[in-house]
Scaffold this active site. Structure first.
Site, PDB file in Angstrom:
ATOM      1  NE  ARG A  24      -1.490  -1.395   3.719  1.00 27.17           N
ATOM      2  CZ  ARG A  24      -1.692  -1.161   5.011  1.00 27.17           C
ATOM      3  NH1 ARG A  24      -2.859  -0.719   5.439  1.00 27.17           N
ATOM      4  NH2 ARG A  24      -0.717  -1.359   5.881  1.00 27.17           N
ATOM      5  NE  ARG A  59      15.703  26.043  -2.453  1.00 24.40           N
ATOM      6  CZ  ARG A  59      14.940  26.994  -2.977  1.00 24.40           C
ATOM      7  NH1 ARG A  59      15.090  28.244  -2.601  1.00 24.40           N
ATOM      8  NH2 ARG A  59      14.012  26.691  -3.875  1.00 24.40           N
ATOM      9  CG  HIS A  62      21.015  30.056   3.644  1.00 24.22           C
ATOM     10  ND1 HIS A  62      19.962  29.422   3.031  1.00 24.22           N
ATOM     11  CD2 HIS A  62      21.576  30.836   2.696  1.00 24.22           C
ATOM     12  CE1 HIS A  62      19.886  29.807   1.773  1.00 24.22           C
ATOM     13  NE2 HIS A  62      20.857  30.666   1.533  1.00 24.22           N
ATOM     14  CE  LYS A  71      18.195  26.287   9.188  1.00 24.18           C
ATOM     15  NZ  LYS A  71      18.756  26.705   7.891  1.00 24.18           N
ATOM     16  CE1 TYR A 131      16.106  24.059   4.957  1.00 23.83           C
ATOM     17  CE2 TYR A 131      13.933  23.885   3.979  1.00 23.83           C
ATOM     18  CZ  TYR A 131      15.288  24.132   3.847  1.00 23.83           C
ATOM     19  OH  TYR A 131      15.808  24.444   2.628  1.00 23.83           O
ATOM     20  CG  ASP A 171      21.778  31.376  -1.560  1.00 23.49           C
ATOM     21  OD1 ASP A 171      21.712  32.122  -0.561  1.00 23.49           O
ATOM     22  OD2 ASP A 171      21.071  30.354  -1.680  1.00 23.49           O
TER      23      ASP A 171
END
Length: 194
Positions: A24, A59, A62, A71, A131, A171
């Site tokens: 499933r 990305r 940061h 995080k 996140y 960035d």
């Protein structure tokens, strides 16, 4: 039950939740406060973020200065090469990075404590990344490092040699890492003078 792999950098954990599949589909607990406390993650998460990225999107790298964030990241869909850079200046691994492929078929996660820079490269046509954050986003406290900084030396090409990274204008303009700089203390508090 969570399987935990230490990553060679204090506080950084790769986590594999129990994953149940049948004809499933699948089921797993994406987050259970009691189970995460057993592996040493006690700080509450106050904000959930999600991003959609096409293949080749990079990305990062940061971090936040005024409200540093821990995080918990995972790929909801697709695969990403996820990277954390230790910016705790008194850490034995200051300036070192750890990278892991987060894969939605496994739902493995990376816990990144406060005091790290974070970034990722999308490896599949469509990647959705989730996140969980331990503090709220603060646009006035945004910080970043150059994604291809030579001192840090992240080998993005080793994971995806065919990909030419696609970056935002912002960035593409982050400063280089300063190996003599003051970034965060060991608890993840910002200490650098701006």
């Amino acid at each position: 039950m969570l399987q935990v792999q230490k990553c060679g950098i204090s506080g950084l954990l790769e986590i594999q939740p129990a994953f149940f599949t049948d004809e499933r589909g699948y089921f797993f607990e994406a987050y259970n406060q009691a189970e995460f406390a057993k592996i040493g993650i006690h700080e509450p998460f106050v904000q959930d973020n999600q991003s959609l990225s096409r293949k080749g999107t990079l990305r990062g790298l940061h971090f936040q200065t005024r409200h540093p964030q821990g995080k918990l990241v995972r790929a909801v869909s697709g695969r990403v090469y996820d990277v954390a850079v230790d910016l705790r200046c008194d850490s034995a691994t200051f300036g070192k990075y750890y990278g892991v492929i987060l894969d939605s078929s496994r739902q493995n996660m990376l816990f990144i404590p406060k005091g790290f820079a974070h970034g990722f490269l999308a490896l599949t046509e469509q990647c959705i990344q989730s996140y969980k954050c331990t503090d709220f986003y603060d646009p006035k406290g945004e910080g970043g490092l150059m994604w291809n900084d030579e001192t840090i030396g992240i080998d993005w090409k080793a994971v995806a040699p065919e990909i030419e990274p696609l970056l935002s204008e912002k960035d593409g303009k982050h400063p280089a890492f300063d190996p003599m700089g003051q970034y965060f203390d060991l608890k993840g508090k910002w200490i650098r003078n701006n």
